[in-house]
Design a protein around this motif. Structure first.
Motif, PDB file in Angstrom:
ATOM      1  N   HIS A 114       0.685  -1.291  -0.068  1.00  0.00           N
ATOM      2  CA  HIS A 114       0.055  -0.187  -0.005  1.00  0.00           C
ATOM      3  C   HIS A 114       0.743   1.396  -0.219  1.00  0.00           C
ATOM      4  N   HIS A 118       1.084   4.307  -2.845  1.00  0.00           N
ATOM      5  CA  HIS A 118       0.809   6.005  -2.527  1.00  0.00           C
ATOM      6  C   HIS A 118       1.727   6.699  -3.283  1.00  0.00           C
ATOM      7  N   SER A 143       0.462   9.651   5.964  1.00  0.00           N
ATOM      8  CA  SER A 143      -1.002   9.282   5.830  1.00  0.00           C
ATOM      9  C   SER A 143      -1.527   9.043   7.381  1.00  0.00           C
ATOM     10  N   ASP A 310      -6.600   7.040   0.060  1.00  0.00           N
ATOM     11  CA  ASP A 310      -6.616   5.568  -0.313  1.00  0.00           C
ATOM     12  C   ASP A 310      -7.488   5.632  -1.643  1.00  0.00           C
ATOM     13  N   MET A 314      -3.884   3.566  -7.367  1.00  0.00           N
ATOM     14  CA  MET A 314      -2.592   3.839  -7.167  1.00  0.00           C
ATOM     15  C   MET A 314      -2.038   2.315  -6.844  1.00  0.00           C
TER      16      MET A 314
HETATM   17 ZN    ZN Z   1      -3.171   4.892   2.502  1.00  0.00          ZN
END
Ligand code: ZN
Ligand code: KG4
Length: 341
Positions: A114, A118, A143, A310, A314
């Motif tokens: 994840h 980003h 984040s 989110d 991405m």
């Molecule tokens: Zn995130």
């Protein structure tokens, strides 16, 4: 002969947003996100409620993403899914769904980190004239769960140069908002109230951490004491000073973030800086980062709003670069709740 296009379905379910995107190579054809409102009442994400909502949302979100992209499941080349970091139950929903779909369509599964997603959101192409970062560049990823300074030397080469030793900056925004009585996630609300406030009215504590690491937990606690002390003197302190409190606190957090960024740029001589993650949607941070262009003679890259918080696009772009390198997962892929970049 013209190279045929790669169609990637991306699935993101690491926290409280269920998102599906379809990419044709590095272009986004659709990016649909269902945000879970239920957590607003609780002042934070409730993991069990999040995974139940992912289960409810995942099929409708996928259906909408396919429809918006005008793509059939049979046309997909691969499925990219967030493998971590994130909440166990939330990740499990996305990963189990992605594995079953990849198996039934007989196409590869791609595991995506994840936090890498980003950063790589900067390589999503919207037009042929768009400026993309060039390697090497630095990225400040901010984040709800992470605060990282990363050096990028290639699409899939990430070097962590600094990170928070305790809370993330997003948490420092959200916890302060909760103390002020604002709903979760409070970051965007602090941003909104700060726009009409005086950012020099109040001062907050500074934590000194060696190197390029960060610490936000002391700042958060000093904010709590600051509010408690002032409420003792004036019960209406928050209502009467909300904008100034938000502006001063936000400005303090941004100064802390930028201090390490500036010294890193001066010491590393890297001339390109990107920001990423949910907090990169903050209007004042975006302004301050742009100002660094003149101050440090660098180029800066600020993500489009829809790629800050989110989203599956991405995850799709990261999946695309892994697809090009034949980096595939398998039916043995499992969630990794704590994962290095
Ligand atoms: Zn995130
Ligand atoms: O990247 P993200 O969507 O989820 C995680 O991976 O954590 O980031 C969510 C975080 C939350 O803490 C939220 O309050 C913060 O991003 N955020 C903001 C703004 N928009 C989102 N913080 C400050 N100002 C904003 N405009």
């Amino acid at each position: 002969m013209q190279k045929s296009s790669t169609y990637i379905l991306a699935i993101e379910s690491s926290c409280d947003d269920t998102s599906c995107a379809i990419l044709r190579d590095n272009f986004v054809l659709s990016n649909i996100t269902a945000s879970q409102k239920i957590h607003e009442h609780y002042g934070g994400v409730i993991p069990e409620l999040a995974s139940r909502d992912h289960q409810k949302n995942i099929v409708p979100v996928l259906t909408e993403a396919l429809k918006a992209a005008n793509i059939k499941l049979q046309e997909l080349s691969a499925i990219a899914v967030t493998i971590g970091p994130g909440l166990m139950g939330s990740l499990l929903v996305g990963i189990s769904f992605a594995k079953s779909l990849a198996m039934s369509l007989k196409i590869p599964l791609i595991e995506v980190n994840h936090m890498q997603g980003h950063i790589l959101a900067h390589f999503i192409k919207d037009s042929d004239t768009q400026m993309l970062p060039e390697f090497p560049f630095l990225c400040l990823t901010v984040s709800g769960g992470h605060t990282q300074l990363v050096k990028m030397t290639d699409y899939l080469c990430f070097e962590l140069l600094g990170e928070t030793i305790d809370d993330a900056v997003g948490e420092a925004f959200d916890k302060a908002a909760k103390i002020l009585g604002l709903p979760y996630p409070g970051g965007p609300l602090i941003d909104k109230y700060a726009q009409v406030g005086d950012n020099s009215k109040y001062k907050f504590s500074h934590s000194h951490v060696p190197g390029y690491d960060y610490s936000f937990s002391g700042i958060k606690t000093s904010f709590l004491y600051f509010i408690q002390n002032n409420i003792q003197k004036n019960p209406n302190f928050i209502e009467e000073n909300l904008a100034d409190i938000c502006a001063s606190y936000q400005s303090h957090l941004i100064n802390v973030l930028l201090k390490n960024v500036k010294s890193l740029i001066k010491e590393s001589e890297i001339k390109q800086l990107a920001i990423a993650g949910g907090v990169s949607a903050n209007s004042e941070l975006r302004k301050q980062i742009k100002k660094l262009e003149a101050e440090l003679t660098i180029k800066t890259f600020i993500p489009k709003f829809e790629y800050c918080t989110d989203n599956a696009a991405m995850i799709g772009i990261t999946g695309y670069y892994k697809y090009l390198k034949n980096e595939f997962g398998s039916l043995k892929s499992v969630p990794i709740t704590r994962m290095e970049i």
